[in-house]
Design an enzyme around this catalytic site. Structure first.
Site, PDB file in Angstrom:
ATOM      1  N   GLU A 205       6.191  -0.485   0.663  1.00 13.18           N
ATOM      2  CA  GLU A 205       5.403  -1.649   0.236  1.00 13.18           C
ATOM      3  C   GLU A 205       6.206  -2.558  -0.694  1.00 13.18           C
ATOM      4  O   GLU A 205       5.646  -3.370  -1.426  1.00 13.18           O
ATOM      5  CB  GLU A 205       4.103  -1.197  -0.429  1.00 13.18           C
ATOM      6  CG  GLU A 205       3.199  -0.476   0.562  1.00 13.18           C
ATOM      7  CD  GLU A 205       1.773  -0.322   0.078  1.00 13.18           C
ATOM      8  OE1 GLU A 205       1.502  -0.541  -1.121  1.00 13.18           O
ATOM      9  OE2 GLU A 205       0.924   0.021   0.917  1.00 13.18           O
ATOM     10  N   LYS A 333     -10.097  -2.159   3.777  1.00 10.82           N
ATOM     11  CA  LYS A 333      -8.989  -2.275   4.728  1.00 10.82           C
ATOM     12  C   LYS A 333      -9.621  -2.472   6.109  1.00 10.82           C
ATOM     13  O   LYS A 333     -10.332  -1.581   6.589  1.00 10.82           O
ATOM     14  CB  LYS A 333      -8.164  -0.985   4.744  1.00 10.82           C
ATOM     15  CG  LYS A 333      -7.348  -0.717   3.468  1.00 10.82           C
ATOM     16  CD  LYS A 333      -6.828   0.720   3.504  1.00 10.82           C
ATOM     17  CE  LYS A 333      -5.732   0.985   2.502  1.00 10.82           C
ATOM     18  NZ  LYS A 333      -5.445   2.449   2.375  1.00 10.82           N
TER      19      LYS A 333
HETATM   20  P1  PGA Z   1      -1.571   3.222   3.519  1.00 12.39           P
HETATM   21  O1  PGA Z   1      -1.455   2.993   1.963  1.00 12.39           O
HETATM   22  O2  PGA Z   1      -1.627   1.909   4.172  1.00 12.39           O
HETATM   23  O3  PGA Z   1      -0.340   4.013   3.828  1.00 12.39           O
HETATM   24  O4  PGA Z   1      -2.841   4.020   3.730  1.00 12.39           O
HETATM   25  C1  PGA Z   1      -2.143   2.005   1.261  1.00 12.39           C
HETATM   26  C2  PGA Z   1      -3.154   2.601   0.320  1.00 12.39           C
HETATM   27  O5  PGA Z   1      -3.369   3.831   0.324  1.00 12.39           O
HETATM   28  O6  PGA Z   1      -3.828   1.892  -0.395  1.00 12.39           O
HETATM   29 ZN    ZN Z   2      -4.921   4.061  -1.254  1.00 12.01          ZN
END
Ligand code: PGA
Ligand code: ZN
Length: 426
Positions: A205, A333
């Site tokens: 990230e 998400k």
């Molecule tokens: P991931 O991580 O996209 O690998 O799930 C992001 C998060 O956990 O917030």
């Molecule tokens: Zn997370």
């Protein structure tokens, strides 16, 4: 009203060089292309992706998902009104075993249709999102910015996944980004004194890879960077523990420290970090199915915002359950929900149950910037897209900087508005 004319689909690359589903939606009068994001620390309760398995792409190919869009979803949605994402959801759910299509297919399709509709209406996407959420009060969100990474995002250098900053002293979005960038640069500089390679390594990230000494050393690095650049009173730490990743047989296994802790012991470790560091927000402090631990211990952490990510997986029912005292904020998400309609419903569920919310990118993301528009239009007030490095991250930050410049009089900076007012109570 615009009708869906055509959905084209193909296999593209995400930010980790893995295949992902791309969809171009054409509606009467507009079009849009969307690439599905993908997680690494994916929760058990997320809508599953469709991956091909087999030899090619290490089993991660999305040929089957692309074929489903071309041959099934496209014809099914042809002529359907693109204005209502919930109608599209109902058609997808009612017409085929959606699990077979995969959340990567349905995420890209539903978002592409929505953004094509915005294009047909000649609306910036954030305005379109605001129309779909009539109770929203659009604003520029407070960024939560990744500085140091461990866990699944940095070859498990340490067990916890992310140490982030919230530049709460900023008076504008751009000032917040400047503070975050300063802290990120300083953290890399400090890390490179111990190990010159650390300054060069960029995690999934965009954060600095954590030094390997201990989990708390990652927090110390970020606290030191904040202090060195003189932002101690303006920036706090945030953690994404991603605890499901190292929870096994009832215990939390801190492999980087050679320790195994009971839920009570682990909770005490987290509270002690909160005492020693200025932690404003903690995400997934406990594992995704450990509801009783969340209910018993979240309020004892002494941290103002306790965010549920894997625990709720952007699901309306799980959000309502978490609101009973397990957490006071949720992560949103879109691909966890598998469609933009369901993610918008999750935002509404968070709001009506009194939870704060954070719109979030995935660790495997793309150059798309619609997430920034979703954060602004929903008025949620918080966004997390990773660090200030890597273009799939800056695509979102730069879109927010653009909206700040173009809509100065319409879009206030959220500041602290999106955060819970006080500590979680039982
Ligand atoms: P991931 O991580 O996209 O690998 O799930 C992001 C998060 O956990 O917030
Ligand atoms: Zn997370």
């Amino acid at each position: 009203m615009s009708q869906i004319v055509e959905l084209s689909a193909w296999s593209a690359l995400d930010s980790r060089g893995k295949p992902t589903v791309a969809v171009r939606a054409e509606v009467t009068g507009g079009s849009a292309t969307v690439l599905a994001p993908a997680g690494a620390s994916t929760g058990r309760h997320e809508v599953a992706e469709a991956r091909d398995g087999g030899e090619r792409w290490g089993g991660l190919g999305v040929g089957g998902a692309v074929k489903s869009i071309r041959e099934s979803i496209g014809p099914l949605l042809s002529g359907v009104d693109a204005a209502d994402p919930w109608v599209i959801d109902a058609m997808l759910e009612g017409s085929a075993p959606e699990a077979g299509w995969g959340g990567n297919a349905t995420t890209a399709v539903t978002l592409a249709a929505l953004l094509a509709e915005a294009d047909a209406k000649r609306r910036d996407p954030w305005i379109h999102f605001a129309h779909l959420l009539p109770d929203s009060d659009p604003c520029l969100p407070m960024p939560m910015v990744n500085i140091v990474s461990g866990g699944a995002h940095a070859a498990r250098a340490v067990d916890i996944q992310d140490v982030l900053v919230v530049p709460h002293g900023a008076r504008s979005f751009s000032e917040a980004m400047e503070m975050a960038a300063q802290i990120r640069h300083e953290a890399a500089r400090i890390a490179s004194q111990a190990d010159p390679q650390l300054a060069l390594l960029v995690a999934d990230e965009g954060g600095v890879c954590a030094p390997r000494e201990s989990n708390e050393s990652a927090l110390e690095l970020v606290s030191a960077a904040i202090a060195t650049v003189g932002l101690t009173s303006a920036a706090s730490l945030a953690l994404d523990v991603a605890a499901s990743q190292f929870f096994m047989d009832g215990s939390y296994h801190l492999a980087s420290e050679g320790r195994t802790l009971s839920p009570a012991e682990f909770s005490e470790v987290l509270s002690s970090w909160a005492v020693r560091h200025n932690i404003l927000s903690i995400e997934d402090p406990f594992a995704e199915d450990e509801w009783s631990t969340w209910f018993a211990r979240s309020c004892e952490l002494g941290i103002r915002q306790v965010v549920a990510d894997d625990l709720v997986a952007t699901d309306v029912d799980r959000i309502k359950r978490a609101a009973q005292g397990a957490a006071n904020a949720v992560l949103i998400k879109v691909n966890q929900a598998g469609s933009i309609g369901r993610a918008l419903s999750a935002i509404t569920a968070a709001r009506t149950s009194g939870m704060a919310a954070v719109v979030s990118a995935r660790s495997g993301d793309t150059e798309d910037s619609w997430l920034a528009d979703l954060a602004v239009g929903s008025g949620i007030g918080q966004i997390k897209v990773g660090s200030t490095h890597r273009s799939e991250r800056t695509a979102k930050w730069n879109r927010l900087l653009e909206l700040e410049a173009r809509y100065a009089s319409e879009l206030p900076f959220a500041g602290f508005r999106g955060f819970p007012n006080g500590l979680l109570s039982r």
